[in-house]
Write a protein that holds these residues in place. Sequence first.
Motif, PDB file in Angstrom:
ATOM      1  N   GLU A  31       0.808  -1.224   0.000  1.00 35.02           N
ATOM      2  CA  GLU A  31       0.000   0.000   0.000  1.00 35.02           C
ATOM      3  C   GLU A  31       0.843   1.277   0.000  1.00 35.02           C
ATOM      4  OE1 GLU A  31      -0.275  -2.597   2.088  1.00 35.02           O
ATOM      5  OE2 GLU A  31      -0.754  -1.940   4.135  1.00 35.02           O
ATOM      6  N   ASP A  32       2.150   1.141   0.110  1.00 36.82           N
ATOM      7  CA  ASP A  32       3.031   2.305  -0.023  1.00 36.82           C
ATOM      8  C   ASP A  32       3.342   2.612  -1.489  1.00 36.82           C
ATOM      9  OD1 ASP A  32       4.819   1.088   2.834  1.00 36.82           O
ATOM     10  OD2 ASP A  32       3.415   2.776   2.778  1.00 36.82           O
ATOM     11  N   THR A  33       2.901   1.751  -2.379  1.00 37.99           N
ATOM     12  CA  THR A  33       3.125   1.976  -3.802  1.00 37.99           C
ATOM     13  C   THR A  33       2.451   3.273  -4.245  1.00 37.99           C
ATOM     14  OG1 THR A  33       3.320  -0.374  -4.313  1.00 37.99           O
ATOM     15  CG2 THR A  33       2.658   1.086  -6.119  1.00 37.99           C
ATOM     16  N   ALA A  34       3.232   4.164  -4.842  1.00 39.60           N
ATOM     17  CA  ALA A  34       2.715   5.471  -5.244  1.00 39.60           C
ATOM     18  C   ALA A  34       3.804   6.254  -5.957  1.00 39.60           C
ATOM     19  CB  ALA A  34       2.225   6.260  -4.033  1.00 39.60           C
ATOM     20  N   LEU A  35       3.386   7.361  -6.525  1.00 39.84           N
ATOM     21  CA  LEU A  35       4.331   8.355  -7.050  1.00 39.84           C
ATOM     22  C   LEU A  35       4.617   9.321  -5.898  1.00 39.84           C
ATOM     23  CD1 LEU A  35       5.757   9.108  -9.670  1.00 39.84           C
ATOM     24  CD2 LEU A  35       3.817  10.571 -10.233  1.00 39.84           C
ATOM     25  N   TYR A  36       5.871   9.443  -5.551  1.00 41.27           N
ATOM     26  CA  TYR A  36       6.277  10.273  -4.416  1.00 41.27           C
ATOM     27  C   TYR A  36       6.826  11.605  -4.914  1.00 41.27           C
ATOM     28  CZ  TYR A  36       5.636   6.475  -1.112  1.00 41.27           C
ATOM     29  OH  TYR A  36       5.079   5.499  -0.319  1.00 41.27           O
ATOM     30  N   TYR A  37       6.285  12.686  -4.346  1.00 37.90           N
ATOM     31  CA  TYR A  37       6.654  14.038  -4.762  1.00 37.90           C
ATOM     32  C   TYR A  37       7.387  14.771  -3.645  1.00 37.90           C
ATOM     33  CZ  TYR A  37       3.167  13.446  -8.475  1.00 37.90           C
ATOM     34  OH  TYR A  37       2.443  13.000  -9.548  1.00 37.90           O
ATOM     35  N   CYS A  38       8.465  15.409  -4.015  1.00 32.64           N
ATOM     36  CA  CYS A  38       9.134  16.324  -3.099  1.00 32.64           C
ATOM     37  C   CYS A  38       8.367  17.641  -3.088  1.00 32.64           C
ATOM     38  CB  CYS A  38      10.569  16.535  -3.555  1.00 32.64           C
ATOM     39  SG  CYS A  38      11.553  17.618  -2.493  1.00 32.64           S
ATOM     40  N   HIS A  39       8.267  18.250  -1.926  1.00 31.65           N
ATOM     41  CA  HIS A  39       7.484  19.489  -1.771  1.00 31.65           C
ATOM     42  C   HIS A  39       8.252  20.479  -0.914  1.00 31.65           C
ATOM     43  CE1 HIS A  39       4.602  21.880   0.714  1.00 31.65           C
ATOM     44  NE2 HIS A  39       4.098  22.132  -0.493  1.00 31.65           N
ATOM     45  N   ALA A  40       8.112  21.740  -1.287  1.00 31.21           N
ATOM     46  CA  ALA A  40       8.669  22.820  -0.469  1.00 31.21           C
ATOM     47  C   ALA A  40       7.637  23.930  -0.365  1.00 31.21           C
ATOM     48  CB  ALA A  40       9.965  23.352  -1.075  1.00 31.21           C
ATOM     49  N   TYR A  41       7.452  24.426   0.838  1.00 31.77           N
ATOM     50  CA  TYR A  41       6.572  25.572   1.048  1.00 31.77           C
ATOM     51  C   TYR A  41       7.443  26.730   1.483  1.00 31.77           C
ATOM     52  CZ  TYR A  41       3.143  28.744   3.039  1.00 31.77           C
ATOM     53  OH  TYR A  41       2.401  29.856   3.316  1.00 31.77           O
ATOM     54  N   ILE A  42       7.532  27.694   0.588  1.00 30.97           N
ATOM     55  CA  ILE A  42       8.309  28.902   0.849  1.00 30.97           C
ATOM     56  C   ILE A  42       7.329  30.050   0.696  1.00 30.97           C
ATOM     57  CG2 ILE A  42      10.343  30.242   0.202  1.00 30.97           C
ATOM     58  CD1 ILE A  42      11.289  27.589  -1.218  1.00 30.97           C
ATOM     59  N   PHE A  43       6.890  30.562   1.812  1.00 30.51           N
ATOM     60  CA  PHE A  43       5.790  31.528   1.826  1.00 30.51           C
ATOM     61  C   PHE A  43       5.945  32.557   0.728  1.00 30.51           C
ATOM     62  CE2 PHE A  43       2.335  33.755   3.706  1.00 30.51           C
ATOM     63  CZ  PHE A  43       2.583  35.096   3.431  1.00 30.51           C
ATOM     64  N   PRO A  44       4.880  32.784  -0.062  1.00 32.16           N
ATOM     65  CA  PRO A  44       3.558  32.161  -0.002  1.00 32.16           C
ATOM     66  C   PRO A  44       3.338  31.071  -1.043  1.00 32.16           C
ATOM     67  CG  PRO A  44       3.412  34.100  -1.348  1.00 32.16           C
ATOM     68  CD  PRO A  44       4.876  33.942  -1.003  1.00 32.16           C
ATOM     69  N   LEU A  45       4.421  30.484  -1.567  1.00 32.40           N
ATOM     70  CA  LEU A  45       4.294  29.573  -2.696  1.00 32.40           C
ATOM     71  C   LEU A  45       4.621  28.120  -2.321  1.00 32.40           C
ATOM     72  CD1 LEU A  45       6.009  31.741  -5.451  1.00 32.40           C
ATOM     73  CD2 LEU A  45       3.561  31.538  -4.985  1.00 32.40           C
ATOM     74  N   HIS A  46       3.971  27.210  -3.052  1.00 32.66           N
ATOM     75  CA  HIS A  46       4.275  25.792  -2.952  1.00 32.66           C
ATOM     76  C   HIS A  46       5.042  25.374  -4.200  1.00 32.66           C
ATOM     77  CE1 HIS A  46       1.575  24.798   0.471  1.00 32.66           C
ATOM     78  NE2 HIS A  46       0.919  25.868   0.023  1.00 32.66           N
TER      79      HIS A  46
END
Length: 115
Positions: free
Chosen positions: A88-103
């Motif tokens: 169930e961990d099978t997935a597309l994994y995305y790196c994310h950064a939140y740098i105010f105010p943008l994702h």
Amino acid sequence: QVQLVESGGGLVQPGGSLRLSCAASGRIHSSSTMGWYRQAPGKERELVASIIGGGSTNYADSVQGRFTVSRDIAKNTVSLQMNSLKPEDTALYYCHAYIFPLHYWGKGTLVTVSS
């Protein structure tokens, strides 16, 4: 402009481990939030783990105790160590950064857990 590039995905057997890495380019303040999301087929994107600055972490209940997020502020990288992987961990994994105010998002790396 911030760019995020993931690496480390692949095929692993149930119970195995993988380590995902994300290299960030551009200006990322050390106090910003970085982390990982995933999206399985037919499901919505969900938070896996996040880290604020270099310390405070947050995990989805489904990965608590199995996954560990870490960050190297000097190198502008964030990693996700995944142990005891389940199908169930099978997935597309995305790196994310939140740098105010943008994702910001990477393009994703595929993790497949299957025997």
